[in-house]
Write a protein that holds these residues in place. Structure first.
Motif: not given
Length: 445
Positions: A117-125, A137-149
């Motif tokens: 997931x994180x690799x694809x996110x970085x490639x897409x960005x 998304x910052x680093x691998x912030x992939x839960x509810x709190x990470x989404x808000x941040x």
């Protein structure tokens, strides 16, 4: 970004149970250690703490106001300008973040999958940033709190937003999708991560497909080939991709070139699994209106983040592959296959730790990894953890030297004696094993 108390009241449905001044604007802060006077403190509950415990601290440090949930009614307001009571503080946080995202209104790509997931996110960005300003998304912030941040980090002029969505059970991605509301959803793969919690690959697919529950009206799903995706997806607008859709043109320890739909692309990382990750990014780029040169250029500029295949060179010439952020059976096998088939001219050393959340299947999957290793020439296998001993039992044949370590210091001592200028060492395990501490010690010593 800052919000007025009146805006926050309206967005969250908060009850203002104390107020002296509602004219100013404030930022939202969830960390009591860095609170500022112009912040509103929003206390969150974690597994080991409750942010409400720090309300007195933030008020004493000068914070003007704070939230409480329905179970916490402060008795003394004299040192705060205002107090807002909500049903649940995490829900309030999500509503505020989503409110700001709607104001900025970026075209949003949501990404999930069992691995990568994180690799694809970085490639897409990396790809989308060739076209316009992109937030991810910052680093691998992939839960509810990470989404808000991530949503609250939007500066207001972003064209694209790339959001990673993780889960450990049913309903979790549904909640993230509700507040992110992606225009494009990506399901990179359906594997065995969290199978101990969800019980079957079908249930994992069902959970991943929750990312389509709140797709925009004309939203698109880009997904790996999987029999369950069409069954559980809430959209019929799907682009599938898979192992038969590309050709590897060349691959070495530093890069891979491949052809996809008649176009050639290059990544400055190795691995067949990274090609599949890149194809997801290509399809996102096409759907977002990017041209070939922009997409190819974005992929060329992709750099893996720390602990996800990043490389560290020791002073003696040895090469360490830091892929120890996390592991599940699929990502473990993909990483091992690439490593063991790529570094043919060097002394190959594997440092493997346990994979978590496999439930009753844990012995089977660790032995399966060992059977894979047995098909390759491996100079040394170092295992740490109770479950990885099953891997060693399957993998250790006559031409492979095995060492079962008691702790991290044992691994460091062993590696210092066998690693030289010709060595390349792969570190892979679930996050809880903390294998990065071994790398840190080797670099320091």
């Amino acid at each position: 970004m800052k919000f007025s108390v009146a805006e926050i009241e309206e967005v969250t449905g908060a009850e203002v149970i104390h107020s002296e001044d509602k004219s100013e604007t404030f930022s939202i802060c969830t960390d009591s250690r860095v609170i500022a006077q112009e912040d509103i403190y929003l206390p969150l509950k974690g597994e080991r703490f409750d942010g409400h415990s720090f309300i007195n601290n933030v008020v004493e440090s000068g914070c003007r106001g704070y939230f409480v949930d329905k179970n916490h009614v402060p008795a003394d307001y004299k040192n705060a300008d205002f107090v807002l009571r909500v049903e649940d503080t995490l829900s309030a946080y999500l509503k505020i973040a989503s409110f700001w995202k709607d104001k900025v209104h970026p075209f949003t790509i949501g990404i999930t999958g069992s691995s990568g997931k994180t690799t694809v996110k970085e490639m897409v960005a990396s790809v989308l940033s060739k076209k316009a300003k992109t937030r991810k998304s910052l680093l691998n912030h992939n839960n509810e709190i990470g989404l808000c941040q991530t949503l609250l980090s939007l500066e207001g002029d972003e064209k694209f937003l790339v959001v990673e969505m993780g889960m450990r059970g049913l309903g979790e991605i549904d909640l993230l999708a509700k507040y992110a509301r992606p225009d494009i959803a990506v399901i990179n793969n359906i594997g065995t991560a969290h199978i101990g919690r969800l019980g079957s690959v079908e249930n994992i697919a069902k959970a991943k497909c929750e990312i389509t529950n709140y797709l925009s009206k004309d939203g698109l799903l880009i997904a790996c080939e999987n029999e369950f995706v069409r069954k559980y997806s809430k959209t019929e607008n799907i682009v599938f991709y898979g192992s038969k859709s590309y050709d590897i043109l060349s691959m070495d320890e530093d890069s891979v070139e491949f052809e996809y739909k008649g176009r050639k692309y290059k990544l400055n990382v190795t691995g067949v699994y990274n090609v599949l990750n890149a194809i997801a990014a290509i399809e996102v780029g096409v759907a977002c209106g990017l041209g070939y040169e922009e997409i190819a250029g974005g992929l060329m500029e992709y750099i893996p983040i720390e602990k996800r295949g990043s490389r560290v060179a020791l002073k003696n010439g040895a090469l360490l592959i830091n892929d120890c952020y996390n592991a599940n059976p699929d990502s473990m096998k993909a990483s091992l296959s690439t490593f063991l088939s790529t570094y043919n001219s060097r002394k190959k050393v594997l440092v493997l730790g346990d994979m978590g959340e496999l439930g009753e299947h844990e012995e089977f999957y660790h032995r399966e990894v060992g059977r894979l290793i047995k098909n390759y020439d491996v100079d040394y296998l170092v295992v740490i953890g109770e479950l990885s001993r099953f891997t060693a039992e399957e993998a250790c044949v006559e031409n492979t030297k095995c060492f079962s370590a008691g702790d991290i210091d044992d691994v460091v001592s062993f590696l210092k004696n066998i690693v030289d200028k010709d060595s390349v060492v792969l570190f892979k395990a679930s996050r809880v094993m903390k294998l990065e501490e071994i790398i840190k010690k080797l670099v320091e010593e």
